[in-house]
Design a protein around this motif. Structure first.
Motif, PDB file in Angstrom:
ATOM      1  N   LEU A 552       0.840  -1.210   0.000  1.00  0.00           N
ATOM      2  CA  LEU A 552       0.000   0.000   0.000  1.00  0.00           C
ATOM      3  C   LEU A 552       0.866   1.248   0.000  1.00  0.00           C
ATOM      4  O   LEU A 552       0.611   2.201  -0.755  1.00  0.00           O
ATOM      5  N   LEU A 553       1.885   1.301   0.834  1.00  0.00           N
ATOM      6  CA  LEU A 553       2.767   2.479   0.856  1.00  0.00           C
ATOM      7  C   LEU A 553       3.539   2.617  -0.446  1.00  0.00           C
ATOM      8  O   LEU A 553       3.794   3.739  -0.910  1.00  0.00           O
ATOM      9  N   ARG A 554       3.890   1.495  -1.066  1.00  0.00           N
ATOM     10  CA  ARG A 554       4.576   1.539  -2.358  1.00  0.00           C
ATOM     11  C   ARG A 554       3.681   2.198  -3.411  1.00  0.00           C
ATOM     12  O   ARG A 554       4.118   3.077  -4.175  1.00  0.00           O
ATOM     13  N   ASN A 555       2.414   1.793  -3.462  1.00  0.00           N
ATOM     14  CA  ASN A 555       1.475   2.390  -4.421  1.00  0.00           C
ATOM     15  C   ASN A 555       1.200   3.860  -4.093  1.00  0.00           C
ATOM     16  O   ASN A 555       1.044   4.690  -4.989  1.00  0.00           O
ATOM     17  N   LEU A 556       1.134   4.172  -2.805  1.00  0.00           N
ATOM     18  CA  LEU A 556       0.902   5.557  -2.407  1.00  0.00           C
ATOM     19  C   LEU A 556       2.078   6.438  -2.810  1.00  0.00           C
ATOM     20  O   LEU A 556       1.894   7.589  -3.230  1.00  0.00           O
ATOM     21  N   ASP A 557       3.270   5.920  -2.714  1.00  0.00           N
ATOM     22  CA  ASP A 557       4.464   6.655  -3.131  1.00  0.00           C
ATOM     23  C   ASP A 557       4.435   6.932  -4.627  1.00  0.00           C
ATOM     24  O   ASP A 557       4.748   8.041  -5.080  1.00  0.00           O
ATOM     25  N   ALA A 560       1.911   9.732  -5.302  1.00  0.00           N
ATOM     26  CA  ALA A 560       2.398  11.056  -4.924  1.00  0.00           C
ATOM     27  C   ALA A 560       3.352  11.617  -5.964  1.00  0.00           C
ATOM     28  O   ALA A 560       3.331  12.819  -6.275  1.00  0.00           O
ATOM     29  N   GLN A 561       4.185  10.779  -6.550  1.00  0.00           N
ATOM     30  CA  GLN A 561       5.108  11.261  -7.579  1.00  0.00           C
ATOM     31  C   GLN A 561       4.360  11.664  -8.844  1.00  0.00           C
ATOM     32  O   GLN A 561       4.761  12.606  -9.535  1.00  0.00           O
ATOM     33  N   ARG A 562       3.286  10.982  -9.141  1.00  0.00           N
ATOM     34  CA  ARG A 562       2.502  11.369 -10.322  1.00  0.00           C
ATOM     35  C   ARG A 562       1.745  12.675 -10.093  1.00  0.00           C
ATOM     36  O   ARG A 562       1.515  13.442 -11.033  1.00  0.00           O
ATOM     37  N   GLN A 566       6.158  18.310  -5.381  1.00  0.00           N
ATOM     38  CA  GLN A 566       6.084  18.833  -4.030  1.00  0.00           C
ATOM     39  C   GLN A 566       5.264  17.934  -3.098  1.00  0.00           C
ATOM     40  O   GLN A 566       5.044  18.273  -1.942  1.00  0.00           O
ATOM     41  N   TYR A 567       4.805  16.812  -3.586  1.00  0.00           N
ATOM     42  CA  TYR A 567       3.978  15.932  -2.761  1.00  0.00           C
ATOM     43  C   TYR A 567       4.876  15.054  -1.894  1.00  0.00           C
ATOM     44  O   TYR A 567       5.365  14.011  -2.330  1.00  0.00           O
ATOM     45  N   LEU A 568       5.085  15.486  -0.662  1.00  0.00           N
ATOM     46  CA  LEU A 568       5.871  14.737   0.308  1.00  0.00           C
ATOM     47  C   LEU A 568       5.050  14.574   1.577  1.00  0.00           C
ATOM     48  O   LEU A 568       4.416  15.537   2.041  1.00  0.00           O
ATOM     49  N   ALA A 569       5.064  13.382   2.113  1.00  0.00           N
ATOM     50  CA  ALA A 569       4.299  13.116   3.327  1.00  0.00           C
ATOM     51  C   ALA A 569       4.898  11.920   4.037  1.00  0.00           C
ATOM     52  O   ALA A 569       5.553  11.067   3.433  1.00  0.00           O
ATOM     53  N   VAL A 616       9.212  10.474  -2.173  1.00  0.00           N
ATOM     54  CA  VAL A 616      10.645  10.442  -2.479  1.00  0.00           C
ATOM     55  C   VAL A 616      10.908   9.549  -3.683  1.00  0.00           C
ATOM     56  O   VAL A 616      11.644   9.894  -4.601  1.00  0.00           O
ATOM     57  N   GLY A 617      10.292   8.362  -3.687  1.00  0.00           N
ATOM     58  CA  GLY A 617      10.410   7.449  -4.824  1.00  0.00           C
ATOM     59  C   GLY A 617      11.629   6.553  -4.747  1.00  0.00           C
ATOM     60  O   GLY A 617      12.675   6.932  -4.219  1.00  0.00           O
TER      61      GLY A 617
END
Length: 833
Positions: A552-557, A560-562, A566-569, A616-617
Motif C-alpha cells: 500500500l505504501l509503495r502504491n501511495l508513493d 504522490a510522484q505522479r 512537491q507531494y511529500l508526506a 521520495v520514490g
C-alpha cells in the motif's frame, strides 16, 4: 510657596473661571508604598507600562519617594535630587495634601522636572495616597506667550528690585478650595475623568476627599491661581488672566496682557484634543484580529473620555463570521448587542440592554435611521417627549430612565459602503452635550473602527472556511470497530489559518480486521490540506482492496510522484487482526508507534523499519508483524505532538511513553492525558493528530470456522451449521436471515470454486460477520439479471438484507463477506459458557 514676587504691597489675588488643562499622570499608592493604580498618563510621563508598574515600589518609578515613609530609597535609586528646594514633601502619615516640584535625573532619560500633588486617602487600607503629576517642561523659557496654549509661561516679570528682566514667571503647584473659583460645580465634575479605570463607588469616594482637601492648582507668582483639570489638552488661562507685560500703563502700573484671538485659541485646543483622542484610540484598537476582542476594544476606547455610555451592535452575519452582508439593512435585519461599556453605577444597563441580545430595531427610531442611511445621527439632548416616543417603539422595555435628558450620538460602522453595525454613544445630563464637532469625531472613530472590524470579520470568515475544510477532510472514526476501541484527537496548528496536512483514519477490512492510519503532509496551509485529502482517499481505497501494508505504501508513493514533485508526506499504516492477535505495520518516514502492554502497563516504542517519506520514490518499504494481547493499546501520532524545537525527538517519544502508560478510566481520558502532558509548550505551531486503539481481540468462543466441500449438497449443511451456532450463541432472531444469506454465498462459491474446498467463518462482535472463501480470484459482482435468467440474483438478496457486504481478492482466491446487524441484547450475551 514664595515664587519670587516683589516685596511690598501685594496685588489682590484674582480668580479666574478658565481651568489650566494639563495632561496628568494619576497614581494610587497603597500603605506599603506599592503602586495599585497607574494611568496611561503615568506611562507617558514616567515610562513604565501599567503591567510593569502595578505592584512595584512607587519610589522606584516616580520622583515623590518622600511621600512613602522611605525617602532614602528614592534617593538611593537616583530618582530625584534631595537638595532640590522644592523636593519631595509628601508625608505618608500626614492628614493633609502636599505638593511640590522634583527633578528626575534618570541616566537613561533627559532630565525631567515634575510638578506633583499628593492626597492622603481615607479607607480602605491605611496609608493610601493619590498622586497627580505633570511635566513642567511646558513652562520653561521659550514658550510662546501668544501661542495657542495661552499659558503666558514665558512672559516677563519684575525682579525683586522692581526692574523688568523678562524673567519667566515662577510656577508652583498648590491647593485651593474649589469654591474659590467661578463654575466650581463644573470644575468638580471634571474630577471623575482622573480615574477612568476605577469603579464608580471608589472613584466617588476619592474625589470627595480631593474636594475636601483642596483643588489642585498652579500658582503664578502668587498673582494668579489656575485650577488644574485632568484633560488631555494643554495648559490654558482665561483672557486677561496673564502676567504683566514689560510696558506699564500711564499711571505706572503694569498692563494686563489679553489673549490674542481667544476664539481661535479655543477652537485650536478643541481640535487638538479630539485629534489626540483619535490618535490614542487608533493605537488601542486593532491589536488583534479576534472579532470579539476588537469589538471590546472599539467600545471601551470611547468611555469615559468621549462618552459616558457606548454600546456596539453588529449584524448577525458579521458576528457569525459569514460572508459580506448582502444589501442594506431593514426592519427584518437582526442585530446583536455585542458589548456595552459605561461609567454609571454597576448593573444599571444590564437588564434593559443586556449584552448578547438579538434585536430588530423598529422603523421610527434614530437607531433605524442610522443603520439605513449609514450616516451619524445626533440628538443634542433627548427631551421627555422624544424619550417617551423612542421608548414606545420597543415592546416590554422602558428606555426612558436611561436616555431621557441625555445627549445621544449614533455612528455607523461601515466597510466598503456597507453598514456592518453601529455604536450608540450617550453623555450624562451634567456633561456637555454632543455637538457638530463631536459628530465629526464620532464619525471618524466609527470609520477607523469599521476598517478594523472588517479586517477582523474577514479573518474570522477565512478562519471558519479553513476550519470547515479541515473538518470535512478529517474522518468521523467510530469509537468501536471489530475487536478494538478507538479514540482520536486533532489539534490545528497556529500557522496559516489553522489548517494543515495531518490526518488519521480507521478503515474496516474483511476478516474483522481494522486498518489504522496516521499521516502528515509536509508544509502547512491549503495546499497541504488538499494534498492530505487526496492521499487519505487513496489510502482508504487501497486499504479496502486488502493490500499488504508495504505494498500500500509503495502504491501511495507512486501516486504522490505522479501528482507532483512537491507531494511529500510521512505515513504509518497498520492492520490489526483481532482473530490472530497481531498487528502488521509499515512505516514511510513517520514517528514510530507506541504499544502499551496490558499485562504490566509498560509502554514501548515499537522498532519497525522506517522507510523514506511518501513522494521520495525508489525506496522499498517493509512490513513488520507485532504480536499483541487483549487490552494492549496502540498509540499513533504525528510529530507535532513529540517534537520540540532544540530538543532531541527521543525526549518527546520518552514523554509520550510515560503519559501513554498512565492509567485512565477510558480511551478519551487516556488521550486527554497525553495531550495535557505533551501539548503544553508555548508557541506550538504544528498540527497534532493522535489515534489510540485498545486492542481487545475476539475470544475464541465468538469465532466458528468450517470447511465445506465443493458439492451442492454442502449448501444445506452450511445452513444447518449456521442455525446451530447462532442458537448456541443465543441469537434466534438472526437465524432466518443468516441462513438465507449464507446459502446464497456458499452456492456461488461451490459453483465457481476450482479446488475441492470452500471456507466458512462466523464471527460474533457487535454484529454478525459471515465470510465465505474460495480459490477463484475474480471478485464477486452484482449482475443485472433479466426476467428469464436463472442466476445473478443471489448477491442482490445479500445486498438488500445485509447491513454491509463486500468482496476482496488476493493471489490465492477471494472472500465474500456480509455483516448482519444484531440487537444490543443479542450482541452482548453472557460470557463464560
Amino acid at each position: 510657596m514664595d515664587s519670587g514676587t516683589p516685596s511690598g504691597p501685594q496685588e489682590p489675588r484674582e480668580r479666574f473661571a478658565a481651568a489650566g488643562r494639563i495632561p496628568l499622570a494619576v497614581v494610587v499608592v497603597d500603605g506599603d508604598g506599592l503602586v495599585s493604580h497607574w494611568s496611561s498618563g503615568a506611562r507617558r510621563l514616567f515610562g513604565p507600562a501599567r503591567e510593569d508598574a502595578v505592584g512595584r515600589y512607587a519610589g522606584d518609578l516616580m520622583p515623590v519617594a518622600g511621600a512613602l515613609a522611605d525617602e532614602e530609597r528614592g534617593v538611593a535609586h537616583g530618582m530625584y535630587d534631595p537638595d532640590d528646594e522644592l523636593g519631595p514633601g509628601l508625608h505618608a502619615r500626614g492628614s493633609y495634601p502636599t505638593a511640590g516640584v522634583a527633578k528626575v535625573s534618570d541616566p537613561g532619560r533627559e532630565r525631567l522636572e515634575v510638578l506633583w500633588w499628593a492626597y492622603p486617602l481615607v479607607g480602605p487600607g491605611p496609608g493610601r495616597h493619590l498622586v497627580l503629576a505633570a511635566d513642567a517642561a511646558q513652562f520653561r523659557p521659550g514658550s510662546d506667550p501668544d501661542g495657542p496654549d495661552g499659558t503666558g509661561a514665558a512672559h516677563g516679570d519684575r525682579t525683586e528690585d522692581g526692574s523688568e528682566a523678562g524673567r519667566v514667571l515662577r510656577i508652583t503647584p498648590g491647593f485651593a478650595l474649589h469654591t474659590e473659583f467661578p463654575d466650581a460645580d463644573v470644575l468638580a465634575g471634571r474630577l471623575p475623568d482622573i480615574l477612568p479605570n476605577m469603579g464608580p463607588a471608589e472613584s466617588t469616594r476619592i474625589i470627595a476627599q480631593v474636594l475636601e482637601l483642596g483643588y489642585p492648582v498652579l500658582e503664578f507668582s502668587h498673582h494668579d491661581r489656575v485650577p488644574v483639570t485632568p484633560d488631555w489638552g494643554v495648559p490654558r488661562r482665561s483672557p486677561g488672566a496673564y502676567g504683566t507685560t514689560g510696558a506699564p500703563a500711564g499711571d505706572g502700573t503694569p498692563r494686563r496682557r489679553t489673549a490674542p484671538r481667544p476664539q481661535l485659541d479655543l477652537e485650536y485646543g478643541a481640535v487638538r484634543e479630539r485629534l489626540e483622542f483619535l490618535n490614542e484610540v487608533s493605537g488601542r484598537i486593532g491589536s488583534s484580529l479576534d472579532l470579539a476582542r476588537t469589538i471590546r476594544e472599539v467600545t471601551s476606547a470611547a468611555v469615559p473620555r468621549f462618552t459616558d455610555f457606548a454600546g456596539t451592535h453588529l449584524r448577525a452575519a458579521v458576528l457569525a463570521g459569514e460572508g459580506f452582508p448582502d444589501g442594506p439593512p431593514d426592519v427584518t435585519t437582526i442585530w446583536h448587542r455585542v458589548w456595552v461599556e459605561h461609567n454609571d453605577e454597576p448593573g444599571r444597563w444590564d437588564d434593559t440592554v443586556p449584552v448578547g441580545e438579538a434585536i430588530a430595531f423598529p422603523e421610527h427610531t434614530p437607531f433605524f435611521q442610522c443603520m439605513v442611511t449609514g450616516e451619524p445621527v445626533l440628538i443634542p439632548r433627548i427631551s421627555e417627549e422624544a424619550g417617551n416616543r423612542i421608548s414606545g417603539q420597543f415592546e416590554k422595555r422602558d428606555l426612558r430612565p436611561l436616555i431621557n435628558h441625555r445627549s445621544m450620538l449614533l455612528v455607523p460602522l461601515k466597510a466598503r459602503d456597507v453598514v456592518l453595525g453601529f455604536m450608540v454613544l450617550m453623555r450624562r445630563p451634567e456633561r456637555e452635550p454632543f455637538d457638530d464637532m463631536d459628530r465629526t469625531t464620532g464619525a471618524e472613530l466609527a470609520a477607523r473602527a469599521g476598517l478594523v472590524l472588517d479586517n477582523a470579520r474577514m479573518y474570522t470568515y477565512q478562519e471558519n472556511v479553513a476550519e470547515t475544510l479541515q473538518d470535512s477532510m478529517l474522518p468521523q472514526v467510530p469509537a468501536r470497530m471489530a475487536g478494538c476501541d478507538i479514540a482520536t484527537r486533532y489539534l490545528p496548528g497556529t500557522r496559516l489559518g489553522r489548517i494543515g496536512g495531518d490526518w488519521f483514519d480507521a478503515v474496516k477490512l474483511p476478516g474483522s480486521r481494522t486498518a489504522l492510519v496516521v499521516g502528515d503532509v509536509m508544509g502547512h496551509g491549503l495546499n497541504s490540506a488538499a494534498m492530505m485529502g487526496q492521499l487519505r482517499t487513496a489510502v482508504q481505497t487501497m486499504a479496502t482492496m486488502e493490500m499488504p501494508p508495504a505494498q500500500l505504501l509503495r502504491n501511495l508513493d507512486d501516486l504522490a510522484q505522479r501528482l507532483g514533485e512537491q507531494y511529500l508526506a510521512t505515513c504509518l499504516y497498520a492492520v490489526y487482526d483481532p482473530i490472530r492477535s497481531q498487528v502488521q505495520i509499515a512505516n514511510a518516514g513517520h514517528i514510530p508507534p507506541v504499544l502499551v502492554r496490558a499485562e504490566d502497563g509498560r509502554a514501548e516504542v515499537l522498532d519497525v523499519p522506517t522507510g523514506a517519506p511518501i513522494g521520495v520514490g525508489g525506496v522499498a518499504f517493509e512490513t513488520a508483524t507485532v504480536r499483541v494481547r487483549p487490552g494492549d493499546r496502540l498509540v499513533l501520532c504525528t510529530d507535532g505532538l513529540v517534537e520540540v524545537r532544540g530538543a532531541d525527538i527521543g525526549d518527546g517519544l520518552a514523554a509520550l511513553c510515560e503519559s501513554a502508560a498512565h492509567p485512565a478510566a477510558s480511551m478519551d481520558h487516556a488521550c486527554d492525558t497525553i495531550i495535557r502532558a505533551l501539548n503544553t509548550r508555548d508557541g506550538r505551531k504544528d498540527d497534532v493528530a493522535l489515534l489510540m486503539a485498545r486492542l481487545g481481540g475476539i475470544p475464541d468462543d465468538d469465532i466458528a470456522v468450517y470447511e465445506l466441500a465443493t458439492d451442492p449438497r454442502e449448501v444445506g449443511r452450511a445452513r444447518r451449521l449456521v442455525r446451530e451456532r447462532l442458537l448456541d450463541w443465543g441469537l434466534p432472531d438472526a437465524v432466518d436471515t443468516a441462513e438465507l444469506l449464507v446459502s446464497e454465498l456458499v452456492t456461488n462459491a461451490v459453483r465457481h470454486a476450482r479446488a475441492d474446498r470452500v471456507g466458512l467463518r462466523l464471527v460474533r462482535t457487535d454484529a454478525l460477520v459471515c465470510e465465505v472463501t474460495d480459490d477463484e480470484p475474480a471478485p464477486a459482482t452484482l449482475l443485472a439479471a433479466g426476467r428469464y435468467d436463472e442466476s445473478g440474483r443471489g448477491l442482490r438478496v445479500v445486498s438488500g438484507l445485509a447491513k454491509e457486504w463486500g468482496s476482496s481478492s488476493s493471489a490465492h482466491g477471494k472472500t465474500v463477506w456480509f455483516e448482519q446487524a444484531l440487537t444490543h441484547k443479542a450482541a452482548n450475551p453472557p460470557r463464560g459458557r
